[in-house]
Structures are given as structure tokens and as C-alpha cells.
Write a protein that holds these residues in place. Structure first.
Motif, short mmCIF file in Angstrom:
data_model
loop_
_atom_site.label_atom_id
_atom_site.label_comp_id
_atom_site.label_asym_id
_atom_site.label_seq_id
_atom_site.Cartn_x
_atom_site.Cartn_y
_atom_site.Cartn_z
N GLU A 223 13.80 -12.12 7.55
CA GLU A 223 13.45 -10.72 7.78
C GLU A 223 11.94 -10.60 7.89
O GLU A 223 11.20 -11.03 7.00
N ILE A 224 11.48 -9.99 8.98
CA ILE A 224 10.05 -9.89 9.28
C ILE A 224 9.62 -8.44 9.24
O ILE A 224 10.28 -7.57 9.82
N ASN A 225 8.52 -8.18 8.56
CA ASN A 225 7.93 -6.85 8.57
C ASN A 225 6.46 -7.00 8.94
O ASN A 225 5.65 -7.49 8.16
N SER A 226 6.12 -6.62 10.16
CA SER A 226 4.75 -6.70 10.65
C SER A 226 4.27 -5.31 11.01
O SER A 226 5.02 -4.54 11.62
N ARG A 227 3.03 -4.99 10.66
CA ARG A 227 2.57 -3.63 10.86
C ARG A 227 1.05 -3.55 10.72
O ARG A 227 0.42 -4.43 10.12
N LEU A 228 0.50 -2.47 11.26
CA LEU A 228 -0.86 -2.10 10.91
C LEU A 228 -0.84 -1.62 9.46
O LEU A 228 -0.04 -0.77 9.09
N ALA A 229 -1.69 -2.20 8.65
CA ALA A 229 -1.73 -1.80 7.24
C ALA A 229 -2.53 -0.51 7.08
O ALA A 229 -3.11 0.01 8.03
N CYS A 230 -2.53 0.00 5.85
CA CYS A 230 -3.35 1.14 5.45
C CYS A 230 -2.87 2.47 5.97
O CYS A 230 -3.65 3.42 6.11
N ALA A 231 -1.57 2.60 6.29
CA ALA A 231 -1.01 3.92 6.57
C ALA A 231 -1.02 4.72 5.28
O ALA A 231 -1.08 4.17 4.17
N ASN A 232 -0.94 6.03 5.40
CA ASN A 232 -0.99 6.89 4.21
C ASN A 232 0.14 6.58 3.24
O ASN A 232 -0.01 6.63 2.03
N ASN A 233 1.34 6.27 3.80
CA ASN A 233 2.47 5.97 2.92
C ASN A 233 2.64 4.48 2.67
O ASN A 233 3.52 4.06 1.95
N GLY A 235 4.13 2.18 3.83
CA GLY A 235 5.34 1.53 4.33
C GLY A 235 5.89 0.51 3.35
O GLY A 235 5.72 0.62 2.14
N TYR A 236 6.55 -0.53 3.89
CA TYR A 236 7.16 -1.56 3.05
C TYR A 236 6.09 -2.51 2.53
O TYR A 236 5.30 -3.07 3.29
N ILE A 237 6.03 -2.69 1.22
CA ILE A 237 5.09 -3.62 0.61
C ILE A 237 5.85 -4.43 -0.43
O ILE A 237 6.53 -3.88 -1.29
N SER A 238 5.77 -5.74 -0.32
CA SER A 238 6.40 -6.59 -1.33
C SER A 238 5.59 -6.51 -2.62
O SER A 238 4.41 -6.15 -2.62
N ALA A 239 6.22 -6.86 -3.74
CA ALA A 239 5.60 -6.69 -5.04
C ALA A 239 4.29 -7.47 -5.16
O ALA A 239 3.30 -6.97 -5.71
N ASN A 240 4.28 -8.70 -4.64
CA ASN A 240 3.07 -9.52 -4.78
C ASN A 240 2.06 -9.27 -3.66
O ASN A 240 1.10 -10.02 -3.50
N GLN A 241 2.28 -8.21 -2.88
CA GLN A 241 1.35 -7.87 -1.80
C GLN A 241 0.53 -6.63 -2.14
O GLN A 241 -0.43 -6.31 -1.44
N ILE A 242 0.89 -5.94 -3.22
CA ILE A 242 0.26 -4.66 -3.54
C ILE A 242 -1.24 -4.84 -3.77
O ILE A 242 -2.06 -4.09 -3.24
N ASP A 243 -1.62 -5.83 -4.59
CA ASP A 243 -3.04 -6.03 -4.89
C ASP A 243 -3.83 -6.33 -3.63
O ASP A 243 -4.96 -5.84 -3.47
N GLU A 244 -3.27 -7.13 -2.72
CA GLU A 244 -3.97 -7.45 -1.49
C GLU A 244 -4.16 -6.21 -0.61
O GLU A 244 -5.22 -6.03 0.00
N ILE A 245 -3.13 -5.37 -0.56
CA ILE A 245 -3.22 -4.15 0.25
C ILE A 245 -4.27 -3.19 -0.33
O ILE A 245 -5.06 -2.60 0.40
N VAL A 246 -4.26 -3.04 -1.65
CA VAL A 246 -5.23 -2.15 -2.29
C VAL A 246 -6.65 -2.62 -2.01
O VAL A 246 -7.55 -1.82 -1.72
N GLU A 247 -6.87 -3.92 -2.07
CA GLU A 247 -8.20 -4.46 -1.81
C GLU A 247 -8.59 -4.31 -0.33
O GLU A 247 -9.75 -4.06 0.00
N LEU A 248 -7.60 -4.44 0.54
CA LEU A 248 -7.88 -4.37 1.98
C LEU A 248 -8.20 -2.95 2.44
O LEU A 248 -9.10 -2.72 3.25
N CYS A 249 -7.45 -1.99 1.94
CA CYS A 249 -7.45 -0.64 2.52
C CYS A 249 -8.56 0.23 1.94
O CYS A 249 -8.31 1.15 1.17
N ASP A 250 -9.79 -0.07 2.33
CA ASP A 250 -10.89 0.82 1.99
C ASP A 250 -10.97 1.93 3.04
O ASP A 250 -10.13 2.04 3.93
N GLN A 251 -12.00 2.75 2.97
CA GLN A 251 -12.11 3.89 3.87
C GLN A 251 -12.21 3.45 5.32
O GLN A 251 -11.61 4.05 6.22
N ASP A 252 -12.97 2.38 5.58
CA ASP A 252 -13.14 1.90 6.96
C ASP A 252 -11.80 1.48 7.57
O ASP A 252 -11.52 1.75 8.74
N MET A 253 -10.97 0.80 6.77
CA MET A 253 -9.70 0.32 7.31
C MET A 253 -8.70 1.47 7.50
O MET A 253 -7.88 1.43 8.42
#
Length: 521
Positions: A223-233, A235-253
């Protein structure tokens, strides 16, 4: 005489230890009854496999599948049973049926549900809440997906039931290991009830197992989930991906995500076909997603038209369904912004201009019962389009990865996006491709954005269109341009008309005025 009395005494004395022994045996016998009561009352349960398929099967489920397919459970995944459940006691019993969490049980038999509704009862002659009984055929009696871990059956005294049960060992999210597997249907008495008494719980009561043997095939599904990250909601985030998403999604992103989220310029069409045999019974089969896009020809036609034609196109733009098109919709927003800030230069199309970087997130989940390791590659491609319909494609990023059974693989990154240097390019479309073991699994369109020259060109077109329609400009300019736009001619035609007509009119007015003055003197 004494000899006879002595003989009787001896016999009596000899009987004393025998009585004591019987009393002791009665005590021990009482302990054994207690153990038996703790074991519980008797009942009977057994099943036989039925070759014929029942008339009622679960919606969207198969009867059986012995074809070996690599992406879904197959083999002896379904077996239909005819069972007997018997209560030989003179009191009621409640029997619980349970199986392991990987198995679901379907019953094609009739079942009835009683519910209350507010209605008029003709027999009682009044309104009120009265019971209604609804009966149907076929229901899940045990389903881990539905949160039903067991099923209870009530039997009255000396009652025998003949239930039909279907074993479904085809769980997608909780698969059973491949090979020969034992599936136990466990029945156990949980409650007893004598006539007129309350139910009594039966602790550690007797249990009967029916064992069914299944030969299951090996399978796996990616099962593949590919997307532009940093949407307001997010989307689907695996448990061990949350920290990476939080670090990635600053204001610029987050701004970059919004810059790429354009639906005005492209039309995306996707199809998702099964990579293997399509049984049409299971939505979870391994699929190959393929998306293609076309650039809306309206924008190229708009750019390559005259100023009058551009204004007419914007004013009359409709989509394929007869609704106001994106060109007109954005033009109204542009005018609202122009009215709010009349003295400012409006950079309306600067917001969706391409960012220097954009955020991406991928998650790969491997489901199934096989032990496998595969290698894949992520390819990110940018398609640069000009207003004439020509395009050029560039490979902007590659990333290799490894996936293995029952593990999630994540990839989160900022992807650089080189700005278009080709003259005439106005739009960039981003595409993601996923290839696993040299086989395409997914091709999706991530979004689109405007080049700097594209945004400047559209800003200029909107500014000229507002002037051509007579919405902006000086008073005389708005007057002449609005007349010209209404009758569908260029503004210089109206200006020329007035320039030719005004001198004769002025001459006539002046001569009449001079003549009147002369007559007065």
C-alpha cells in the motif's frame, strides 16, 4: 445360648468400621459432585463441511478461491459448515461461540430483530410504542472488523439447533500464516437458567472445539501513500512519521504546499486497475495507479488573443458544465482586490508562483503473510508548459528505498524545484512515479504552479482586460472603452468616431450661437 450371643456381638463389632468407611466414601463423593458442577452441564456441538455454497453469502465476498494470487488471501479461505448444537438439560443454557481474531464467521440463516416504533395499534386501539419484528437472511456473527469477537446462542431445555456457519479466513489486515492451519470453533456454556429463575453465570464450564483444516497460500500487498506534505489536515501519517512531518512543515513549506495546490490550469484523470486477476470481490487487490493530465487550452488561447478578445474570453468564460469558468472567477477576485486597493499595483497571480522547494511524504506499508524484501525508486518529474502548447520534462529528484514484510517505510524530504528559464514557459506540473522491482506501481500528479513569466503575463492580461472593459482608467477612457467593449469593437474605433463627429457638431452649435447673437443686436 451364650455362644449364640457372643457370635452376634462379634458380627456387630465387625460391622462398625464398614459403616465408618461408607460415611467417608459419601464425603468424598460429595467433593466429586462439586468438581463436576464446576465443570458445568453437558451440551453437544459438532459440524460437517458442506460442499454446496449457501444461497446467502456476504456482500462483496467470494465463495472460495483456490487460485494462487500474490496480492490477496487465497486457498481454503472459505469453508461452509452445517452444525448441530444440542442442549440435553432440563434448563436453559447460553452458549458462546468464539474463534481467533484472524477469522470471521458468517451465518446465512434467518435472523430476526425486534425494535419499537411509535404507531397506531388497531388491536389495542391507541397510539404508543409497540414492538415490530423484522427478519432477514445472512449476517456476520463474528467479525473483528465490526468489533464482534464472539457470538452467543440461547437454547431452551432439550432444544436442538442446526446452524449453518461459513468460515472466512481471508482477513486482509490480520492475515493467517500460509500452509496448513487449524481453525478452532470453540463453544462454551456461559449461563444457565432454570424455569422461573434468573440466569446464573457458569464459570469454567465445559467447552467443545470443532477444528477445521485450511491450506492457505502466501501473499503480500504493498500500500502506497504519496502526497505533497504539509496540508492543513496532514492526511494519512504513520505513527513513526509524525516527528519528521512536524520538523518538515514550517511556514515556508506550508506556503509551498498552497502554491502547488492549483486546479485551474490542469485536468487530471486517474485510473487504478488491479495488477493481477480482477475477481471484482475484493477492493484491496494490488493496484497500479496511473494518472495523466492535460493543460486547459483556455489559458493558451487567452494569451495568444488580442486585448479585446482577451476581455471577451474572461467575461464569457464557462467550464464544460455551463458554470462560470476559472478565468472569470479569478477576474472577479482581481477586481475586488483592485477596488479595495485602487492605488496599488495588484500582483494577483504571484501567490501560485512556483516555490524554490516543496515538501514530499511517502509511506509504504506491506501487508500479507509472506516474508519478502523488494527494492524500489521514487522519481519526481517536472513538466514545463508554454502558452503555445509545447512542453519539456525534467527529472528533478530520485530516491531509492527498500521495503520488507510487515514494516512501514517512510520518506519525508524537501525537494528543490529549479525555476524555469525557458522563454514562454508559464506552467510547471509536478509528477511522482514509483517503480518497484522494475515495475510501475504508481504515477500521480502532485500539483502545478506558475512560472515568474507566467504570473507576470496573466497579471498584465487581467490589467488590460479591466481597462478594455471600461472598469479602470480615467472617466473619458472608461466611458469610451465601455461603449467599445459593449458593441464589440476596439476602443480606437469609438475614439475615432467621436473625433470625427465632434468638430462638425461644435461648428453647428457655434454658428447657431453667433447667428442668435447677431439677431439680438
Amino acid at each position: 445360648m451364650y455362644r449364640i450371643l457372643g457370635l452376634i456381638l462379634i458380627v456387630l463389632l465387625s460391622l462398625c468400621p464398614m459403616v465408618a468407611s461408607e460415611e467417608n466414601n459419601d464425603h468424598e463423593s460429595g467433593n466429586q459432585d462439586t468438581v463436576i458442577e464446576r465443570v458445568g452441564p453437558e451440551f453437544f456441538f459438532d459440524c460437517v463441511e458442506e460442499a454446496s455454497r449457501p444461497q446467502i453469502i456476504p456482500p462483496g465476498r467470494m465463495h472460495n478461491s483456490y487460485e494462487v494470487r500474490p496480492d490477496l488471501p487465497s486457498g481454503d479461505v472459505v469453508k461452509h459448515l452445517g452444525c448441530i448444537l444440542q442442549n440435553p438439560n432440563n434448563f436453559n443454557i447460553t452458549v458462546e461461540l468464539s474463534v481467533s481474531s484472524e477469522v470471521n464467521i458468517w451465518s446465512p440463516d434467518e435472523y430476526c430483530v425486534e425494535s419499537y416504533s411509535y404507531r397506531y395499534d388497531y388491536q389495542k386501539g391507541g397510539w404508543g410504542y409497540y414492538p415490530d419484528t423484522y427478519c432477514n437472511y445472512g449476517q456476520w456473527v463474528i467479525s473483528s472488523e465490526l468489533g464482534m469477537q464472539n457470538s452467543t446462542i440461547e437454547l431452551s431445555n432439550n432444544e436442538t439447533l442446526y446452524p449453518h456457519l461459513s468460515i472466512y479466513a481471508d482477513s486482509y489486515f490480520n492475515p493467517i500464516q500460509s500452509g496448513w492451519q487449524e481453525i478452532n470453533l470453540t463453544t462454551r456454556i456461559t449461563k444457565t437458567q432454570w424455569y422461573g429463575d434468573n440466569q446464573t453465570s457458569c464459570i469454567n464450564c465445559s467447552a467443545i472445539n470443532y477444528t477445521s483444516y485450511h491450506l492457505l497460500n502466501e501473499w503480500s500487498n504493498i500500500e502506497i501513500n504519496s502526497r505533497l506534505a504539509c496540508a492543513n489536515n496532514w492526511g494519512y501519517i504513520s505513527a513513526n512519521q509524525i516527528d519528521e512531518i512536524v520538523e518538515l512543515c514550517d511556514q515556508d513549506m506550508r506556503v509551498a504546499f498552497n502554491q502547488l495546490y492549483l486546479a485551474e490550469f490542469i485536468d487530471v484523470n486517474c485510473n487504478s486497475q488491479m495488477m493481477y486477476t480482477n475477481f471484482n470481490y475484493n477492493m484491496y487487490g494490488q493496484r497500479n495507479t496511473n494518472c495523466e493530465f492535460t493543460v486547459d487550452s483556455f489559458w493558451g488561447m487567452l494569451y495568444n488573443s488580442t486585448k479585446l478578445e482577451q476581455a471577451e474570453l474572461i467575461a464569457d468564460h464557462e467550464d464544460g458544465y455551463g458554470y462560470r469558468g476559472y478565468g472569470t472567477y479569478h477576474f472577479q477576485d482581481y477586481l475586488d482586490e483592485k477596488r479595495e486597493y485602487p492605488n496599488n499595483e495588484i500582483d494577483y497571480w504571484g501567490a501560485p508562483e512556483c516555490p524554490e522547494q516543496f515538501p514530499m511524504a511517502y509511506t509504504f506499508d506491506v501487508l500479507g503473510n509472506s516474508n519478502m524484501t523488494k527494492h524500489g525508486e521514487i522519481q519526481l518529474i517536472s513538466h514545463h508548459h508554454n502558452f503555445d502548447g509545447h512542453s519539456t520534462s525534467y527529472n528533478i529528484h530520485n530516491h531509492t528505498f527498500e521495503i520488507s514484510s510487515k514494516n512501514s517505510t517512510n520518506y519525508v524530504s524537501r525537494i528543490p524545484l529549479a525555476q524555469s528559464e525557458e522563454e514562454g514557459d508559464f506552467l510547471v506540473v509536478l509528477e511522482s512515479r514509483i517503480i518497484i522491482e522494475n515495475e510501475s506501481y504508481e504515477r500521480t500528479i502532485l500539483g502545478s504552479c506558475l512560472t515568474k513569466s507566467g504570473a507576470d503575463s496573466l497579471n498584465e492580461i487581467y490589467e488590460d482586460a479591466a481597462l478594455t472593459m471600461g472598469i479602470t482608467g480615467g472617466p473619458l477612457q472608461r466611458f469610451s472603452n465601455s461603449i467599445a467593449f459593449t458593441i464589440g469593437v476596439d476602443s480606437f474605433v469609438v475614439v475615432g468616431f467621436f473625433s470625427m463627429c465632434i468638430p462638425p457638431i461644435l461648428y453647428l452649435v457655434l454658428t447657431r450661437l453667433v447667428k442668435r447673437v447677431n439677431e439680438e443686436f
